[in-house]
Design a protein around this motif. Structure first.
Motif, PDB file in Angstrom:
ATOM      1  N   ASN A 223      42.920  44.862  25.712  1.00 13.14           N
ATOM      2  CA  ASN A 223      43.072  43.771  24.752  1.00 13.14           C
ATOM      3  C   ASN A 223      41.850  42.858  24.725  1.00 13.14           C
ATOM      4  O   ASN A 223      41.969  41.633  24.612  1.00 13.14           O
ATOM      5  CB  ASN A 223      44.335  42.964  25.084  1.00 13.14           C
ATOM      6  N   GLY A 224      40.663  43.459  24.848  1.00 11.27           N
ATOM      7  CA  GLY A 224      39.414  42.707  24.747  1.00 11.27           C
ATOM      8  C   GLY A 224      39.037  41.921  25.981  1.00 11.27           C
ATOM      9  O   GLY A 224      38.144  41.071  25.920  1.00 11.27           O
ATOM     10  N   ALA A 225      39.695  42.178  27.113  1.00 12.31           N
ATOM     11  CA  ALA A 225      39.431  41.400  28.318  1.00 12.31           C
ATOM     12  C   ALA A 225      39.545  42.276  29.555  1.00 12.31           C
ATOM     13  O   ALA A 225      40.176  43.335  29.536  1.00 12.31           O
ATOM     14  CB  ALA A 225      40.395  40.207  28.411  1.00 12.31           C
ATOM     15  N   ILE A 226      38.931  41.810  30.646  1.00 11.98           N
ATOM     16  CA  ILE A 226      39.076  42.445  31.943  1.00 11.98           C
ATOM     17  C   ILE A 226      40.187  41.735  32.696  1.00 11.98           C
ATOM     18  O   ILE A 226      40.216  40.503  32.773  1.00 11.98           O
ATOM     19  CB  ILE A 226      37.768  42.373  32.757  1.00 11.98           C
ATOM     20  N   HIS A 227      41.114  42.533  33.263  1.00 11.59           N
ATOM     21  CA  HIS A 227      42.253  41.970  33.976  1.00 11.59           C
ATOM     22  C   HIS A 227      42.201  42.395  35.435  1.00 11.59           C
ATOM     23  O   HIS A 227      41.922  43.559  35.745  1.00 11.59           O
ATOM     24  CB  HIS A 227      43.570  42.440  33.358  1.00 11.59           C
ATOM     25  N   TRP A 228      42.463  41.430  36.329  1.00  9.34           N
ATOM     26  CA  TRP A 228      42.577  41.700  37.753  1.00  9.34           C
ATOM     27  C   TRP A 228      43.935  41.209  38.243  1.00  9.34           C
ATOM     28  O   TRP A 228      44.447  40.193  37.766  1.00  9.34           O
ATOM     29  CB  TRP A 228      41.483  40.982  38.549  1.00  9.34           C
ATOM     30  N   VAL A 229      44.498  41.903  39.195  1.00  8.18           N
ATOM     31  CA  VAL A 229      45.736  41.471  39.826  1.00  8.18           C
ATOM     32  C   VAL A 229      45.469  41.269  41.314  1.00  8.18           C
ATOM     33  O   VAL A 229      44.415  41.644  41.827  1.00  8.18           O
ATOM     34  CB  VAL A 229      46.874  42.496  39.624  1.00  8.18           C
ATOM     35  N   SER A 230      46.423  40.665  41.987  1.00  9.05           N
ATOM     36  CA  SER A 230      46.280  40.414  43.411  1.00  9.05           C
ATOM     37  C   SER A 230      47.596  40.684  44.112  1.00  9.05           C
ATOM     38  O   SER A 230      48.661  40.684  43.491  1.00  9.05           O
ATOM     39  CB  SER A 230      45.843  38.964  43.666  1.00  9.05           C
ATOM     40  N   THR A 231      47.503  40.902  45.407  1.00  7.46           N
ATOM     41  CA  THR A 231      48.710  41.107  46.198  1.00  7.46           C
ATOM     42  C   THR A 231      49.457  39.801  46.420  1.00  7.46           C
ATOM     43  O   THR A 231      50.588  39.803  46.906  1.00  7.46           O
ATOM     44  CB  THR A 231      48.348  41.725  47.556  1.00  7.46           C
ATOM     45  N   GLY A 232      48.818  38.675  46.070  1.00  2.98           N
ATOM     46  CA  GLY A 232      49.456  37.378  46.265  1.00  2.98           C
ATOM     47  C   GLY A 232      50.327  36.928  45.121  1.00  2.98           C
ATOM     48  O   GLY A 232      50.910  35.853  45.168  1.00  2.98           O
ATOM     49  N   GLY A 233      50.409  37.718  44.050  1.00 12.14           N
ATOM     50  CA  GLY A 233      51.314  37.381  42.958  1.00 12.14           C
ATOM     51  C   GLY A 233      50.674  36.683  41.785  1.00 12.14           C
ATOM     52  O   GLY A 233      51.373  36.214  40.887  1.00 12.14           O
ATOM     53  N   THR A 234      49.347  36.578  41.744  1.00 12.92           N
ATOM     54  CA  THR A 234      48.665  35.938  40.628  1.00 12.92           C
ATOM     55  C   THR A 234      47.785  36.953  39.905  1.00 12.92           C
ATOM     56  O   THR A 234      47.457  38.010  40.439  1.00 12.92           O
ATOM     57  CB  THR A 234      47.800  34.763  41.107  1.00 12.92           C
ATOM     58  N   SER A 235      47.380  36.612  38.689  1.00 11.73           N
ATOM     59  CA  SER A 235      46.541  37.483  37.868  1.00 11.73           C
ATOM     60  C   SER A 235      45.357  36.688  37.336  1.00 11.73           C
ATOM     61  O   SER A 235      45.397  35.456  37.255  1.00 11.73           O
ATOM     62  CB  SER A 235      47.344  38.066  36.701  1.00 11.73           C
ATOM     63  N   LEU A 236      44.317  37.405  36.952  1.00 11.21           N
ATOM     64  CA  LEU A 236      43.106  36.776  36.425  1.00 11.21           C
ATOM     65  C   LEU A 236      42.624  37.603  35.246  1.00 11.21           C
ATOM     66  O   LEU A 236      42.651  38.840  35.282  1.00 11.21           O
ATOM     67  CB  LEU A 236      42.025  36.713  37.506  1.00 11.21           C
ATOM     68  N   CYS A 237      42.170  36.912  34.182  1.00 12.68           N
ATOM     69  CA  CYS A 237      41.767  37.586  32.948  1.00 12.68           C
ATOM     70  C   CYS A 237      40.473  36.972  32.438  1.00 12.68           C
ATOM     71  O   CYS A 237      40.341  35.742  32.355  1.00 12.68           O
ATOM     72  CB  CYS A 237      42.887  37.442  31.913  1.00 12.68           C
TER      73      CYS A 237
END
Length: 401
Positions: A223-237
């Motif tokens: 969707n036009g972005a890079i997405h990262w997830v974490s084992t701590g329950g948060t996401s970054l875009c």
């Protein structure tokens, strides 16, 4: 009969002169629209051969417009790249989803570079390999359909991971997004972007703070972005057009009765962003400290999908693999199931079902998420350890690198 011979000698056939026929052939050969309609119906192997006919044909076949017509669905995966570290070096195998004539572009790829590959990424037909040596990162960008490749270098330390962004429907150019870390004195991160259009690296924005449990080596372009997830329950875009971070909804919560989560898969297919979580009890993890997060201690996992507007995750499938124990006893390790989730492939149409591709000791399984049927895709000729195998989608493409 004499009249026909006379006609042939005079250079005419059925009332049309040879010069007129030659002119018609030139017109046909010079019509890009007609050539495109003919060429786009040919198999990939023929297209690669016809690129050598002339510079004009090569330019036509390699162009983004032709690629859109030849691949009406440019995100349809045909198979997987599989990488397993070994003493023999970097060897990438190909696993097709369907064995048909002409669908296997390669059996394996060997990188003979003296540097050790650290990580890989694939995106809509392109494969990027990162070779790390001290403070230098060498990148090899390849199109394994056309066997074209190019190299570029990134200097500097603190390399955490990179993500590949390429959308052939929007642009013929790709971007590589690298994440680096600094200590000044707190740990900070920096986004750096390489563009194939300019051929240069540049820093994007200021340094930023983030949790250490973000999986920067597993970013996904969607969707036009890079997405990262974490084992701590948060996401970054990270939005690539605006080069800004966007707010992301939290990760799906851990259900009551469980202590921890493992992210077994995070990836995109057919415009859908998927996340697979497996839940554990602390005492279970203590007993299996030598195993990876790909081990399913309960035989139960949850598949989630991100809303199209990126407003939140919704539960999609629950998969119980306990039924595999009898069919594939090699999956059982000390009474628990052991496997890797290689990918989730979304059906191209509403009638086609989504499926999981699993790596089990000795081979690969295709599991239909809708009707819960499964079949063995292949047996691997060499032993590949569960938890060590990395995979990326293979998509046919004529895009330049």
């Amino acid at each position: 009969m004499k009249a026909e011979v006379a006609t042939m000698r005079s250079g005419t056939v059925s009332g049309t002169s040879m010069s007129e026929q030659q002119t018609s052939a030139d017109v046909i050969a010079g019509s890009d629209d007609l050539l495109t309609e003919i060429l786009r119906r040919l198999p990939i192997k023929s297209l690669l051969q016809f690129k050598s006919v002339s510079q004009h044909w090569c330019s036509l076949i390699s162009g983004p417009n032709f690629s859109r017509l030849r691949f009406p669905n440019p995100k349809s995966a045909k198979g997987l790249y599989l990488y397993h570290p070994s003493e023999q070096g970097c060897l990438i195998h190909f696993l097709p989803f369907v064995y048909e004539s002409g669908t296997v572009p390669f059996r394996s790829i060997t990188f003979k570079d003296p540097q050790t590959p650290r990580c890989f990424q694939s995106c809509n037909g392109l494969l990027c390999v990162c070779l790390v040596k001290k403070s230098c990162c060498g990148f090899v960008m390849s199109n394994t359909t056309t066997w074209q490749s190019t190299r570029f270098v990134k200097l500097g330390g603190g390399f955490l991971g990179f993500s590949l962004a390429f959308d052939p429907l929007k642009s013929p150019h790709y971007k590589v997004v690298c994440v680096r870390s600094y200590y000044a004195p707190l740990r900070l991160f920096q986004i750096e972007i390489y563009s194939s259009e300019t051929g240069f690296w540049r820093a994007s924005g200021d340094t930023f703070a983030a949790q250490d449990n973000f999986l920067f080596g597993g970013g996904v372009f969607w969707n036009g972005a890079i997405h990262w997830v974490s084992t701590g329950g948060t996401s970054l875009c990270f939005d690539l057009d605006e080069e800004k971070f966007r707010a992301m909804p939290p990760m799906p919560p851990i259900p009551n009765g469980w202590d921890r989560r493992s992210i077994s898969y995070f990836g995109e297919s057919e415009g859908h962003l998927h996340l697979v979580q497996i839940y554990h009890l602390n005492e279970q993890l203590d007993a299996f400290t030598t195993l990876t997060s790909s081990v399913c201690l309960t035989g139960l996992l949850h598949v989630f999908e991100m809303e199209r507007d990126c407003s939140g995750w919704f539960f999609k499938y629950q998969v119980n693999f306990d039924m595999f124990a009898e069919e594939f006893p090699e999956m059982i390790y000390f009474g628990h199931l052991v496997f890797d989730i290689l990918c989730i492939i979304e059906g191209e149409t509403d009638k086609e079902h989504s499926y999981l591709v699993l790596h089990i000791p000795g081979g690969a399984i295709r599991y239909n998420l809708k009707d819960k049927t499964y079949k063995k895709l292949c047996n691997f000729g060499v032993p590949l350890k569960v938890g060590k195998l990395k995979s990326w989608q293979f998509i046919e493409s004529l895009s330049r690198v």
